[in-house]
Design a protein around this motif. Structure first.
Motif, PDB file in Angstrom:
ATOM      1  N   PRO A  57       1.027  -1.257   0.062  1.00  0.00           N
ATOM      2  CA  PRO A  57      -0.152  -0.025  -0.046  1.00  0.00           C
ATOM      3  C   PRO A  57       0.639   1.241   0.033  1.00  0.00           C
ATOM      4  O   PRO A  57       0.304   2.361   0.090  1.00  0.00           O
ATOM      5  CB  PRO A  57      -0.595  -0.073   1.427  1.00  0.00           C
ATOM      6  N   MET A  58       2.280   1.183   0.053  1.00  0.00           N
ATOM      7  CA  MET A  58       2.969   2.097  -0.033  1.00  0.00           C
ATOM      8  C   MET A  58       2.983   3.213  -1.401  1.00  0.00           C
ATOM      9  O   MET A  58       2.625   2.505  -2.359  1.00  0.00           O
ATOM     10  CB  MET A  58       4.440   1.808   0.267  1.00  0.00           C
ATOM     11  N   PRO A  59       3.150   4.421  -1.536  1.00  0.00           N
ATOM     12  CA  PRO A  59       3.551   5.093  -2.831  1.00  0.00           C
ATOM     13  C   PRO A  59       4.525   4.455  -3.768  1.00  0.00           C
ATOM     14  O   PRO A  59       5.642   4.562  -3.632  1.00  0.00           O
ATOM     15  CB  PRO A  59       3.706   6.444  -2.448  1.00  0.00           C
ATOM     16  N   GLN A  60       4.032   3.717  -4.720  1.00  0.00           N
ATOM     17  CA  GLN A  60       4.816   2.994  -5.581  1.00  0.00           C
ATOM     18  C   GLN A  60       5.727   3.673  -6.375  1.00  0.00           C
ATOM     19  O   GLN A  60       7.084   3.238  -6.427  1.00  0.00           O
ATOM     20  CB  GLN A  60       3.999   1.966  -6.387  1.00  0.00           C
ATOM     21  N   ALA A  61       5.499   5.090  -6.600  1.00  0.00           N
ATOM     22  CA  ALA A  61       6.215   5.627  -7.378  1.00  0.00           C
ATOM     23  C   ALA A  61       7.433   6.156  -6.476  1.00  0.00           C
ATOM     24  O   ALA A  61       8.797   6.413  -7.289  1.00  0.00           O
ATOM     25  CB  ALA A  61       5.559   6.911  -8.069  1.00  0.00           C
ATOM     26  N   ASP A  62       7.209   6.359  -5.472  1.00  0.00           N
ATOM     27  CA  ASP A  62       8.476   6.933  -4.390  1.00  0.00           C
ATOM     28  C   ASP A  62       9.038   5.883  -3.761  1.00  0.00           C
ATOM     29  O   ASP A  62      10.067   6.118  -2.998  1.00  0.00           O
ATOM     30  CB  ASP A  62       7.781   7.770  -3.436  1.00  0.00           C
ATOM     31  N   LEU A  63       8.775   4.523  -3.868  1.00  0.00           N
ATOM     32  CA  LEU A  63       9.287   3.216  -3.235  1.00  0.00           C
ATOM     33  C   LEU A  63      10.566   2.911  -3.848  1.00  0.00           C
ATOM     34  O   LEU A  63      11.751   2.787  -2.976  1.00  0.00           O
ATOM     35  CB  LEU A  63       8.303   2.295  -3.350  1.00  0.00           C
ATOM     36  N   PRO A  64      10.883   2.812  -5.009  1.00  0.00           N
ATOM     37  CA  PRO A  64      12.272   2.305  -5.441  1.00  0.00           C
ATOM     38  C   PRO A  64      13.402   2.900  -4.851  1.00  0.00           C
ATOM     39  O   PRO A  64      14.365   2.174  -4.534  1.00  0.00           O
ATOM     40  CB  PRO A  64      12.340   2.284  -6.940  1.00  0.00           C
ATOM     41  N   PRO A  65      13.537   4.101  -4.717  1.00  0.00           N
ATOM     42  CA  PRO A  65      15.064   4.726  -4.200  1.00  0.00           C
ATOM     43  C   PRO A  65      15.167   4.538  -2.631  1.00  0.00           C
ATOM     44  O   PRO A  65      16.138   4.132  -2.385  1.00  0.00           O
ATOM     45  CB  PRO A  65      14.724   6.187  -4.360  1.00  0.00           C
ATOM     46  N   LEU A  66      14.112   4.319  -1.968  1.00  0.00           N
ATOM     47  CA  LEU A  66      14.190   3.657  -0.598  1.00  0.00           C
ATOM     48  C   LEU A  66      14.536   2.175  -0.429  1.00  0.00           C
ATOM     49  O   LEU A  66      15.297   1.749   0.099  1.00  0.00           O
ATOM     50  CB  LEU A  66      12.809   4.109   0.470  1.00  0.00           C
TER      51      LEU A  66
END
Length: 306
Positions: A57-66
């Motif tokens: 459920p996390m913001p998928q667009a912002d997830l990869p860098p983290l």
């Protein structure tokens, strides 16, 4: 507060002590002395979970860098399971009971961990639950469905008990967690003298309940205090050492109430960082004991020795 670390060896799986070739799992027992109380984090093993269970459920667009920042590659997460032992004034108090043998093969090591520090299940005087998910509750019964900690008082938050004993929960919780509800109800019903408490109640001298709802409807943390020193056992209110710290306001799929879980996490992070209070997280690494520090971007977990 004095923190120390001991590394112990525990064989992985029932009966493996008979085999010289059996694999070993190394686990850490992290200790702190808080006034006259000794607090030890004991390993029950580790879970094996699909990454989507947490990150879905996390913001998928912002997830990869983290994910890249924390080295969270692949589809599987293997979070540690840390059971807290409090020893004070002749009492041996467990916060949660581990998974037992009926959940996953990689957990259920608590009895071995207790043995490594010189204790048996019969030596436990109190078992206090943060919540009733399988990896925290199911170890309370032995393989014959009798209470494992036969001489102990068992305590759980009233709202948490009522939620899992409500017959409607098994249908309302969703198909993927229905087994959680069935398993929780069976185990809580088996604890005939189960006691309940409310937010703010002093359960034992120096041990107070702190409502941290959201991961489950009645999830509780516990503040252990001696004079000006204190430590909070946070259970799953802070569920990992990476995204829960970097983005505590993001929803976590591990929480049953996404919004409440995030709000609780934000408030708890702020308190722990502001007061520089020690903590133990059930699924944090290296025994789960450390502190919260503010960073330029979110928070970070500083483990023992960090």
């Amino acid at each position: 507060m004095t923190l120390t670390r001991r590394t112990l060896m525990s064989r992985l799986g029932a009966g493996l002590a008979l085999s010289a070739a059996a694999p070993l799992r190394v686990w850490s027992a992290v200790e702190t002395q808080l006034g006259t109380a000794r607090i030890t984090s004991l390993s029950d093993g580790y879970l094996t979970l699909p990454a989507s269970f947490m990150f879905g459920p996390m913001p998928q667009a912002d997830l990869p860098p983290l994910l890249e920042r924390y080295g969270l590659q692949g589809d599987i997460l293997k979070p540690d399971c840390n059971v807290t032992l409090l020893q004070v004034e002749g009492r041996n108090v467990l916060f949660d009971a581990g998974s037992g043998s009926a959940f996953q093969d990689s957990v259920g090591q608590l009895v071995d961990a207790l043995d490594a520090v010189g204790l048996a299940p019969d030596d436990i005087t109190d078992v206090i639950f943060t919540h009733a998910h399988p990896d925290h509750l199911w170890g309370v019964l032995d393989d014959f469905d009798d209470p494992l900690f036969a001489n102990a008082r068992h305590m759980i938050g009233r709202a948490e008990r009522d939620y899992w004993l409500d017959p409607a929960t098994v249908d309302a919780i969703g198909a993927d967690r229905a087994a959680f509800a069935v398993g929780a109800a069976r185990r809580l019903e088996a604890l005939e003298d189960l006691e309940t408490f409310e937010d703010g109640d002093e359960l034992l001298p120096g041990v107070a309940a702190v409502a941290t709802h959201g991961h489950t409807p009645g999830h509780m943390s516990f503040e252990v205090r001696s004079g000006s020193e204190a430590l909070i056992v946070v259970g799953d209110a802070i569920g990992n050492h990476h995204l829960a710290f970097a983005r505590p306001d993001w929803p976590s799929g591990a929480d049953q109430d996404l919004a409440a879980g995030a709000a609780t996490r934000v408030a708890l992070m702020d308190r722990l960082a502001s007061e520089q209070m020690a903590m133990i997280g059930y699924h944090l690494p290296d025994g789960g004991m450390g502190r919260v520090e503010r960073g330029e971007d979110g928070y970070r977990f500083v483990p023992l020795g960090g």
